[in-house]
Design a protein around this motif. Structure first.
Motif, PDB file in Angstrom:
ATOM      1  N   GLY A  86       0.879  -1.171   0.000  1.00 36.46           N
ATOM      2  CA  GLY A  86       0.000   0.000   0.000  1.00 36.46           C
ATOM      3  C   GLY A  86       0.916   1.220   0.000  1.00 36.46           C
ATOM      4  N   ALA A  87       0.671   2.163   0.904  1.00 44.31           N
ATOM      5  CA  ALA A  87       1.556   3.325   1.009  1.00 44.31           C
ATOM      6  C   ALA A  87       2.745   2.964   1.911  1.00 44.31           C
ATOM      7  CB  ALA A  87       0.784   4.512   1.563  1.00 44.31           C
ATOM      8  N   THR A 115       0.938  -8.473   7.700  1.00 47.60           N
ATOM      9  CA  THR A 115       0.990  -7.076   7.253  1.00 47.60           C
ATOM     10  C   THR A 115       2.050  -6.362   8.072  1.00 47.60           C
ATOM     11  OG1 THR A 115      -1.327  -7.107   6.647  1.00 47.60           O
ATOM     12  CG2 THR A 115      -0.321  -4.943   6.902  1.00 47.60           C
ATOM     13  N   VAL A 117       4.484  -2.844   8.520  1.00 43.51           N
ATOM     14  CA  VAL A 117       4.455  -1.402   8.225  1.00 43.51           C
ATOM     15  C   VAL A 117       5.846  -0.816   8.462  1.00 43.51           C
ATOM     16  CG1 VAL A 117       3.393   0.821   8.845  1.00 43.51           C
ATOM     17  CG2 VAL A 117       1.998  -1.249   8.821  1.00 43.51           C
ATOM     18  N   ILE A 119       8.339   2.093   9.359  1.00 48.37           N
ATOM     19  CA  ILE A 119       8.208   3.301  10.192  1.00 48.37           C
ATOM     20  C   ILE A 119       9.536   4.061  10.239  1.00 48.37           C
ATOM     21  CG2 ILE A 119       6.289   2.541  11.644  1.00 48.37           C
ATOM     22  CD1 ILE A 119       8.333   1.767  13.764  1.00 48.37           C
ATOM     23  N   LYS A 149      -7.246  -7.125   1.733  1.00 47.99           N
ATOM     24  CA  LYS A 149      -7.254  -5.911   2.550  1.00 47.99           C
ATOM     25  C   LYS A 149      -8.658  -5.309   2.577  1.00 47.99           C
ATOM     26  CE  LYS A 149      -4.770  -1.514   2.942  1.00 47.99           C
ATOM     27  NZ  LYS A 149      -3.696  -0.676   2.412  1.00 47.99           N
ATOM     28  N   LYS A 152     -10.996  -7.462   4.642  1.00 51.44           N
ATOM     29  CA  LYS A 152     -10.719  -7.348   6.079  1.00 51.44           C
ATOM     30  C   LYS A 152     -11.430  -6.113   6.654  1.00 51.44           C
ATOM     31  CE  LYS A 152      -6.760  -7.487   9.094  1.00 51.44           C
ATOM     32  NZ  LYS A 152      -5.319  -7.489   9.191  1.00 51.44           N
TER      33      LYS A 152
HETATM   34  C1  LIG Z   1       1.448  -0.433  12.627  1.00 52.53           C
HETATM   35  C2  LIG Z   1       1.411   1.002  13.136  1.00 52.53           C
HETATM   36  C3  LIG Z   1       2.788   1.638  12.947  1.00 52.53           C
HETATM   37  C4  LIG Z   1       0.386   1.749  12.268  1.00 52.53           C
HETATM   38  O1  LIG Z   1       0.326   3.061  12.761  1.00 52.53           O
HETATM   39  P1  LIG Z   1      -0.959   3.979  12.520  1.00 52.53           P
HETATM   40  O2  LIG Z   1      -0.755   5.237  13.249  1.00 52.53           O
HETATM   41  O3  LIG Z   1      -2.182   3.167  12.753  1.00 52.53           O
HETATM   42  O4  LIG Z   1      -0.791   4.325  11.012  1.00 52.53           O
HETATM   43  P2  LIG Z   1      -1.861   4.434   9.868  1.00 52.53           P
HETATM   44  O5  LIG Z   1      -3.259   4.369  10.345  1.00 52.53           O
HETATM   45  O6  LIG Z   1      -1.416   5.602   9.057  1.00 52.53           O
HETATM   46  O7  LIG Z   1      -1.580   3.114   9.039  1.00 52.53           O
HETATM   47  C5  LIG Z   1      -0.368   2.926   8.371  1.00 52.53           C
HETATM   48  C6  LIG Z   1      -0.514   1.723   7.495  1.00 52.53           C
HETATM   49  O8  LIG Z   1      -0.641   0.567   8.324  1.00 52.53           O
HETATM   50  C7  LIG Z   1      -1.785  -0.169   7.935  1.00 52.53           C
HETATM   51  N1  LIG Z   1      -2.327  -0.781   9.125  1.00 52.53           N
HETATM   52  C8  LIG Z   1      -2.431  -0.239  10.363  1.00 52.53           C
HETATM   53  N2  LIG Z   1      -2.990  -1.127  11.191  1.00 52.53           N
HETATM   54  C9  LIG Z   1      -3.229  -2.248  10.474  1.00 52.53           C
HETATM   55  C10 LIG Z   1      -3.795  -3.518  10.778  1.00 52.53           C
HETATM   56  N3  LIG Z   1      -4.237  -3.819  11.984  1.00 52.53           N
HETATM   57  N4  LIG Z   1      -3.894  -4.423   9.793  1.00 52.53           N
HETATM   58  C11 LIG Z   1      -3.443  -4.165   8.552  1.00 52.53           C
HETATM   59  N5  LIG Z   1      -2.885  -2.971   8.199  1.00 52.53           N
HETATM   60  C12 LIG Z   1      -2.794  -2.037   9.156  1.00 52.53           C
HETATM   61  C13 LIG Z   1      -2.732   0.860   7.348  1.00 52.53           C
HETATM   62  O9  LIG Z   1      -3.670   0.257   6.473  1.00 52.53           O
HETATM   63  C14 LIG Z   1      -1.762   1.756   6.608  1.00 52.53           C
HETATM   64  O10 LIG Z   1      -1.421   1.144   5.368  1.00 52.53           O
HETATM   65  P3  LIG Z   1      -0.978   2.037   4.086  1.00 52.53           P
HETATM   66  O11 LIG Z   1       0.015   3.068   4.575  1.00 52.53           O
HETATM   67  O12 LIG Z   1      -0.336   1.054   3.187  1.00 52.53           O
HETATM   68  O13 LIG Z   1      -2.211   2.634   3.560  1.00 52.53           O
HETATM   69  C15 LIG Z   1       0.967   1.089  14.626  1.00 52.53           C
HETATM   70  O14 LIG Z   1      -0.348   0.602  14.741  1.00 52.53           O
HETATM   71  C16 LIG Z   1       1.897   0.304  15.552  1.00 52.53           C
HETATM   72  O15 LIG Z   1       2.982   0.748  15.882  1.00 52.53           O
HETATM   73  N6  LIG Z   1       1.441  -0.879  15.978  1.00 52.53           N
HETATM   74  C17 LIG Z   1       2.264  -1.719  16.862  1.00 52.53           C
HETATM   75  C18 LIG Z   1       3.232  -2.542  16.028  1.00 52.53           C
HETATM   76  C19 LIG Z   1       3.996  -3.477  16.877  1.00 52.53           C
HETATM   77  O16 LIG Z   1       4.504  -3.104  17.923  1.00 52.53           O
HETATM   78  N7  LIG Z   1       4.105  -4.733  16.405  1.00 52.53           N
HETATM   79  C20 LIG Z   1       4.726  -5.761  17.153  1.00 52.53           C
HETATM   80  C21 LIG Z   1       3.721  -6.412  18.023  1.00 52.53           C
HETATM   81  S1  LIG Z   1       4.456  -7.300  19.322  1.00 52.53           S
END
Ligand SMILES: CC(C)(COP(=O)(O)OP(=O)(O)OC[C@H]1O[C@@H](n2cnc3c(N)ncnc32)[C@H](O)[C@@H]1OP(=O)(O)O)[C@@H](O)C(=O)NCCC(=O)NCCS
Length: 182
Positions: A86-87, A115, A117, A119, A149, A152
């Motif tokens: 995605g982005a 999925t 992401v 950062i 996606k 979901k």
């Molecule tokens: C993942 C994370 C960085 C996303 O941050 P956010 O502020 O929600 O960011 P956004 O809403 O702008 O989403 C960013 C991207 O993540 C995707 N995303 C966020 N949550 C998601 C989920 N639950 N499932 C799938 N994709 C997800 C969004 O669709 C978006 O995709 P795109 O940029 O390709 O359009 C944040 O939720 C996070 O840090 N989560 C914890 C991650 C972690 O610690 N993982 C280890 C677990 S032990």
């Protein structure tokens, strides 16, 4: 480091193999499901990080169905590739197989989609390169990733709606194997 607008799938394809030693077994003598999940998370991390050239976190894991148990002494191999981007998110498809190295038999134990992401240093999502699709299979996987996606998001909405519509009505539990004791 040079940044790319698009990268081919092969740029980040990753294979991880590990021998299943006795300390990985559960009380039933089979390999812990959690150990396999941990290996899947590792291979997804490497694959996504190679594609993004940035630190990546696991945002979500699709259903993982364990099709067959993994035995001590087998060689587990995990093959990962970026299926969809995605982005800032990437869907990494992972196929797990387990080989009996004495008999040379290989079984498919599970497939799942992580999925990831990308950062930046402030924990803000970071734009990742697009994908160059070089064959029909990669196009199919990308299309399925996009569809998955969308489904979901729809599924989340439906679950929210159904759970909220139930309210305090408990009649739908009448035929279930539970007793309400208050
Ligand atoms: C993942 C994370 C960085 C996303 O941050 P956010 O502020 O929600 O960011 P956004 O809403 O702008 O989403 C960013 C991207 O993540 C995707 N995303 C966020 N949550 C998601 C989920 N639950 N499932 C799938 N994709 C997800 C969004 O669709 C978006 O995709 P795109 O940029 O390709 O359009 C944040 O939720 C996070 O840090 N989560 C914890 C991650 C972690 O610690 N993982 C280890 C677990 S032990």
């Amino acid at each position: 480091m040079q940044s790319y607008d698009f990268l081919p799938v092969r740029h980040s394809e990753t294979v991880l193999a590990e021998l299943m030693i006795p300390s990985y077994a559960n009380f039933g003598g089979k390999i812990h499901g959690g150990l396999i999940l941990s290996l899947m998370d590792k291979v997804a991390y490497v694959c996504a990080t190679k594609h993004a050239s940035a630190y990546c976190v696991t945002a979500s894991i699709d259903t993982v169905d364990f099709r067959q148990p993994v035995e001590v002494g087998e060689l587990v191999t995990l093959m990962a590739s970026v299926n969809y981007v995605g982005a800032s998110s990437m869907v990494v498809g992972i196929r797990v197989v387990s080989e009996n190295v004495k008999l040379h038999t290989i079984k498919h134990t599970n497939t799942s989609y992580f999925t990831m992401v990308a950062i930046d240093d402030d924990h803000k999502p970071l734009k990742v390169p697009g994908l160059i699709l070089e064959n029909e299979e990669q196009v199919r996987r990308f299309a399925e990733g996009k569809r998955r996606k969308e489904l979901k998001i729809q599924h989340k909405e439906v679950v929210k709606e159904v759970l909220h519509s139930t309210g305090s009505d408990k009649s739908f539990l009448e035929l279930e194997r539970c007793k309400i004791s208050f």
